[in-house]
Write a protein that holds these residues in place. Sequence first.
Motif, PDB file in Angstrom:
ATOM      1  N   GLN A   1      23.805  -7.413 -13.022  1.00 27.92           N
ATOM      2  CA  GLN A   1      24.427  -8.675 -12.614  1.00 27.92           C
ATOM      3  C   GLN A   1      25.943  -8.616 -12.756  1.00 27.92           C
ATOM      4  OE1 GLN A   1      21.889 -10.386 -11.388  1.00 27.92           O
ATOM      5  NE2 GLN A   1      23.507 -11.444 -10.277  1.00 27.92           N
ATOM      6  N   LYS A   2      26.417  -7.932 -13.782  1.00 28.60           N
ATOM      7  CA  LYS A   2      27.873  -7.779 -13.937  1.00 28.60           C
ATOM      8  C   LYS A   2      28.445  -6.891 -12.832  1.00 28.60           C
ATOM      9  CE  LYS A   2      27.274  -6.914 -18.414  1.00 28.60           C
ATOM     10  NZ  LYS A   2      27.527  -6.579 -19.839  1.00 28.60           N
ATOM     11  N   LEU A   3      27.708  -5.868 -12.430  1.00 26.94           N
ATOM     12  CA  LEU A   3      28.147  -5.025 -11.320  1.00 26.94           C
ATOM     13  C   LEU A   3      28.214  -5.831 -10.022  1.00 26.94           C
ATOM     14  CD1 LEU A   3      26.107  -1.753 -11.965  1.00 26.94           C
ATOM     15  CD2 LEU A   3      28.519  -2.174 -12.474  1.00 26.94           C
ATOM     16  N   ILE A   4      27.222  -6.678  -9.796  1.00 28.02           N
ATOM     17  CA  ILE A   4      27.209  -7.509  -8.593  1.00 28.02           C
ATOM     18  C   ILE A   4      28.400  -8.462  -8.580  1.00 28.02           C
ATOM     19  CG2 ILE A   4      25.944  -9.408  -7.481  1.00 28.02           C
ATOM     20  CD1 ILE A   4      23.360  -7.848  -8.228  1.00 28.02           C
TER      21      ILE A   4
ATOM     22  N   GLU B   1      26.376 -12.839   0.488  1.00 31.23           N
ATOM     23  CA  GLU B   1      26.499 -11.694   1.386  1.00 31.23           C
ATOM     24  C   GLU B   1      25.164 -11.388   2.065  1.00 31.23           C
ATOM     25  OE1 GLU B   1      24.624 -10.423  -2.162  1.00 31.23           O
ATOM     26  OE2 GLU B   1      26.592 -11.397  -2.009  1.00 31.23           O
ATOM     27  N   TRP B   2      25.271 -10.965   3.337  1.00 28.58           N
ATOM     28  CA  TRP B   2      24.114 -10.495   4.085  1.00 28.58           C
ATOM     29  C   TRP B   2      24.246  -9.014   4.442  1.00 28.58           C
ATOM     30  CZ3 TRP B   2      19.737 -13.294   4.505  1.00 28.58           C
ATOM     31  CH2 TRP B   2      19.829 -14.627   4.073  1.00 28.58           C
ATOM     32  N   SER B   3      25.406  -8.448   4.147  1.00 26.51           N
ATOM     33  CA  SER B   3      25.626  -7.000   4.282  1.00 26.51           C
ATOM     34  C   SER B   3      26.494  -6.547   3.116  1.00 26.51           C
ATOM     35  CB  SER B   3      26.336  -6.662   5.594  1.00 26.51           C
ATOM     36  OG  SER B   3      25.541  -6.966   6.710  1.00 26.51           O
ATOM     37  N   TYR B   4      26.330  -5.285   2.724  1.00 24.03           N
ATOM     38  CA  TYR B   4      27.211  -4.742   1.688  1.00 24.03           C
ATOM     39  C   TYR B   4      27.382  -3.241   1.882  1.00 24.03           C
ATOM     40  CZ  TYR B   4      22.914  -3.168  -0.720  1.00 24.03           C
ATOM     41  OH  TYR B   4      21.717  -2.548  -1.035  1.00 24.03           O
ATOM     42  N   ASN B   5      28.498  -2.742   1.377  1.00 24.15           N
ATOM     43  CA  ASN B   5      28.771  -1.313   1.283  1.00 24.15           C
ATOM     44  C   ASN B   5      29.254  -1.050  -0.137  1.00 24.15           C
ATOM     45  OD1 ASN B   5      28.743  -0.179   4.255  1.00 24.15           O
ATOM     46  ND2 ASN B   5      29.822  -2.141   4.344  1.00 24.15           N
ATOM     47  N   VAL B   6      28.587  -0.152  -0.834  1.00 21.08           N
ATOM     48  CA  VAL B   6      28.917   0.120  -2.231  1.00 21.08           C
ATOM     49  C   VAL B   6      29.011   1.624  -2.448  1.00 21.08           C
ATOM     50  CG1 VAL B   6      28.136  -0.074  -4.629  1.00 21.08           C
ATOM     51  CG2 VAL B   6      27.808  -1.994  -3.063  1.00 21.08           C
TER      52      VAL B   6
ATOM     53  N   LYS C   1      24.390 -18.455  -3.655  1.00 16.74           N
ATOM     54  CA  LYS C   1      24.759 -17.631  -4.805  1.00 16.74           C
ATOM     55  C   LYS C   1      24.272 -18.256  -6.104  1.00 16.74           C
ATOM     56  CE  LYS C   1      28.944 -16.029  -4.799  1.00 16.74           C
ATOM     57  NZ  LYS C   1      30.422 -15.937  -4.929  1.00 16.74           N
ATOM     58  N   GLU C   2      24.441 -19.566  -6.223  1.00 16.56           N
ATOM     59  CA  GLU C   2      24.078 -20.256  -7.467  1.00 16.56           C
ATOM     60  C   GLU C   2      22.577 -20.249  -7.720  1.00 16.56           C
ATOM     61  OE1 GLU C   2      24.836 -23.461  -4.258  1.00 16.56           O
ATOM     62  OE2 GLU C   2      25.607 -21.477  -4.828  1.00 16.56           O
ATOM     63  N   ASP C   3      21.788 -19.959  -6.700  1.00 18.78           N
ATOM     64  CA  ASP C   3      20.338 -19.909  -6.859  1.00 18.78           C
ATOM     65  C   ASP C   3      19.798 -18.482  -6.947  1.00 18.78           C
ATOM     66  OD1 ASP C   3      20.192 -22.650  -6.846  1.00 18.78           O
ATOM     67  OD2 ASP C   3      19.702 -22.810  -4.720  1.00 18.78           O
ATOM     68  N   GLY C   4      20.696 -17.504  -7.004  1.00 10.36           N
ATOM     69  CA  GLY C   4      20.253 -16.115  -7.112  1.00 10.36           C
ATOM     70  C   GLY C   4      20.023 -15.430  -5.783  1.00 10.36           C
ATOM     71  N   GLY C   5      20.603 -15.984  -4.701  1.00 16.41           N
ATOM     72  CA  GLY C   5      20.429 -15.395  -3.388  1.00 16.41           C
ATOM     73  C   GLY C   5      21.386 -14.260  -3.115  1.00 16.41           C
ATOM     74  N   GLY C   6      21.344 -13.748  -1.893  1.00 12.63           N
ATOM     75  CA  GLY C   6      22.227 -12.655  -1.492  1.00 12.63           C
ATOM     76  C   GLY C   6      21.528 -11.312  -1.499  1.00 12.63           C
ATOM     77  N   ARG C   7      22.039 -10.405  -0.665  1.00 13.52           N
ATOM     78  CA  ARG C   7      21.412  -9.098  -0.521  1.00 13.52           C
ATOM     79  C   ARG C   7      21.680  -8.191  -1.725  1.00 13.52           C
ATOM     80  NH1 ARG C   7      17.476  -9.781   1.303  1.00 13.52           N
ATOM     81  NH2 ARG C   7      17.196  -7.575   1.762  1.00 13.52           N
ATOM     82  N   LEU C   8      22.763  -8.388  -2.437  1.00 11.71           N
ATOM     83  CA  LEU C   8      22.989  -7.590  -3.639  1.00 11.71           C
ATOM     84  C   LEU C   8      21.920  -7.898  -4.689  1.00 11.71           C
ATOM     85  CD1 LEU C   8      26.878  -7.781  -3.950  1.00 11.71           C
ATOM     86  CD2 LEU C   8      25.544  -5.718  -3.477  1.00 11.71           C
ATOM     87  N   ASN C   9      21.638  -9.172  -4.891  1.00 17.16           N
ATOM     88  CA  ASN C   9      20.630  -9.564  -5.873  1.00 17.16           C
ATOM     89  C   ASN C   9      19.234  -9.102  -5.489  1.00 17.16           C
ATOM     90  OD1 ASN C   9      22.116 -10.896  -7.845  1.00 17.16           O
ATOM     91  ND2 ASN C   9      22.075 -12.855  -6.775  1.00 17.16           N
TER      92      ASN C   9
ATOM     93  N   ILE D   1      31.394  -6.387  -7.455  1.00 18.35           N
ATOM     94  CA  ILE D   1      31.350  -6.046  -6.033  1.00 18.35           C
ATOM     95  C   ILE D   1      31.707  -7.256  -5.173  1.00 18.35           C
ATOM     96  CG2 ILE D   1      29.841  -5.297  -4.144  1.00 18.35           C
ATOM     97  CD1 ILE D   1      28.235  -3.751  -6.388  1.00 18.35           C
ATOM     98  N   ARG D   2      31.222  -8.422  -5.562  1.00 14.54           N
ATOM     99  CA  ARG D   2      31.457  -9.632  -4.776  1.00 14.54           C
ATOM    100  C   ARG D   2      32.922 -10.079  -4.764  1.00 14.54           C
ATOM    101  NH1 ARG D   2      26.047 -13.193  -6.381  1.00 14.54           N
ATOM    102  NH2 ARG D   2      24.804 -12.543  -4.555  1.00 14.54           N
ATOM    103  N   LYS D   3      33.708  -9.559  -5.664  1.00 16.41           N
ATOM    104  CA  LYS D   3      35.129  -9.919  -5.658  1.00 16.41           C
ATOM    105  C   LYS D   3      35.855  -9.391  -4.419  1.00 16.41           C
ATOM    106  CE  LYS D   3      35.825 -10.345 -10.655  1.00 16.41           C
ATOM    107  NZ  LYS D   3      36.531  -9.791 -11.853  1.00 16.41           N
ATOM    108  N   ASN D   4      35.295  -8.332  -3.799  1.00 16.63           N
ATOM    109  CA  ASN D   4      35.881  -7.791  -2.560  1.00 16.63           C
ATOM    110  C   ASN D   4      37.360  -7.434  -2.721  1.00 16.63           C
ATOM    111  OD1 ASN D   4      33.870  -7.539  -0.666  1.00 16.63           O
ATOM    112  ND2 ASN D   4      34.587  -9.157   0.679  1.00 16.63           N
ATOM    113  N   ASP D   5      37.731  -6.931  -3.884  1.00 16.08           N
ATOM    114  CA  ASP D   5      39.158  -6.699  -4.144  1.00 16.08           C
ATOM    115  C   ASP D   5      39.524  -5.213  -4.226  1.00 16.08           C
ATOM    116  OD1 ASP D   5      37.952  -6.025  -6.516  1.00 16.08           O
ATOM    117  OD2 ASP D   5      39.155  -7.346  -7.776  1.00 16.08           O
ATOM    118  N   ASN D   6      38.773  -4.377  -3.495  1.00 19.44           N
ATOM    119  CA  ASN D   6      39.038  -2.933  -3.534  1.00 19.44           C
ATOM    120  C   ASN D   6      39.867  -2.439  -2.359  1.00 19.44           C
ATOM    121  OD1 ASN D   6      37.271  -2.183  -5.892  1.00 19.44           O
ATOM    122  ND2 ASN D   6      35.726  -3.125  -4.596  1.00 19.44           N
TER     123      ASN D   6
END
Length: 378
Positions: free
Chosen positions: A360-363, A242-247, A169-177, A366-371
Amino acid sequence: MSDKIKVLICGTGFAGQGHADAFRYAGAEIVGIVGRTEAVVHQVAKDMNIPYAGTDWAQALVDCQPDVVSIGTPGGAHVKPIKQAIEFGCHVFCDKPLTQSGETAEELYQLAKMKKVKTAFAASFRYMPEVLHAKRLVEEGVIGEPLEVESNSHFNLERDIPFGWSHRKEDGGGRLNNNFTHVLSIVTSVVGEKILSIMGEVRDDLGKAPIVDGVHNFKTRRDFIPKDLNDPSLEWGESNVEWSYNVLAQLQSPFAKKPVSVMFKHGGLHPRFNEDHIVFYGSKGAIYIKGHYAAGPLYVYGANKEWQEVPLPADIAADVPDVDGDTERNWRYLIRELVKDIKGEEVAPYQTFKEGSQYQKLIDLIRKNDNWVDVSHL
């Protein structure tokens, strides 16, 4: 003296080299390239006929005096060089993600506004030919009022790709990015740019990846997968993205009275059974585009109640840069627009650090997973 726009490249891998080619295609002059490893950056500069090579970004800004900088490094390494370039008065082309967090992305956006430099954010698959085609069809009312959109993709990535920036995450990785930024850009370009609301969940289906030396170019990382994954001397790195997401999202559209519902589904590690696709459903019909990034072909469902393939209009085809590779083609399209804008020519609106910071703010949200709503007691 050349009157060409002068460009300094940050990054020596696939993106940095691709950006350099794209700026040359747009008529700009590549005056230098900067990388982390001295031997690598000098070899890339030699291979690409770039006159200046170095490992000190701040010094390169002084030595090269660029009009524009192009940032082709992983997202976690963007903040410092972009800040330095903006303070130096340079326009900035930056690949996605803009940074590793919404906070730092917003900081860069505000700094660019204050310094009045032009910026371009390369969530650039909105320039796929069939996306431009779909945009025109929606504007022409072919599907009536847009009602909902479905984006569905499964990449079946190798689980044992060597550990690197894409796992952190700290390097800009993940499927959302690195995936969601593109499909969100595609959908908003067709339906409407105003994002009203969003929610989502993410999942890390990977856990870990082997640590391997020598990986430099993102496109060739598969070549470095260890032959013996059971070797007891092999080291492993832990994934934290994350390697999968649903938005789910709602967009405001100038072509619809009500918000348009959008579903984004992506499985980075899961196999596909049928075609990946993006579909735009409307009150009078629908547009279906094959491919996770809408490569095509494109089909329209209309009054005859049948799906019919619709060829790409000749004028759109003629305006597409002629180069192999969707990523390279889309870089060339956006960079061509940025260069024209810098020269004072009239261009259509393109994505800037405003969208980069918003995404980036949207990502982050989403990553909070609090829905989730706990219904286990019902």
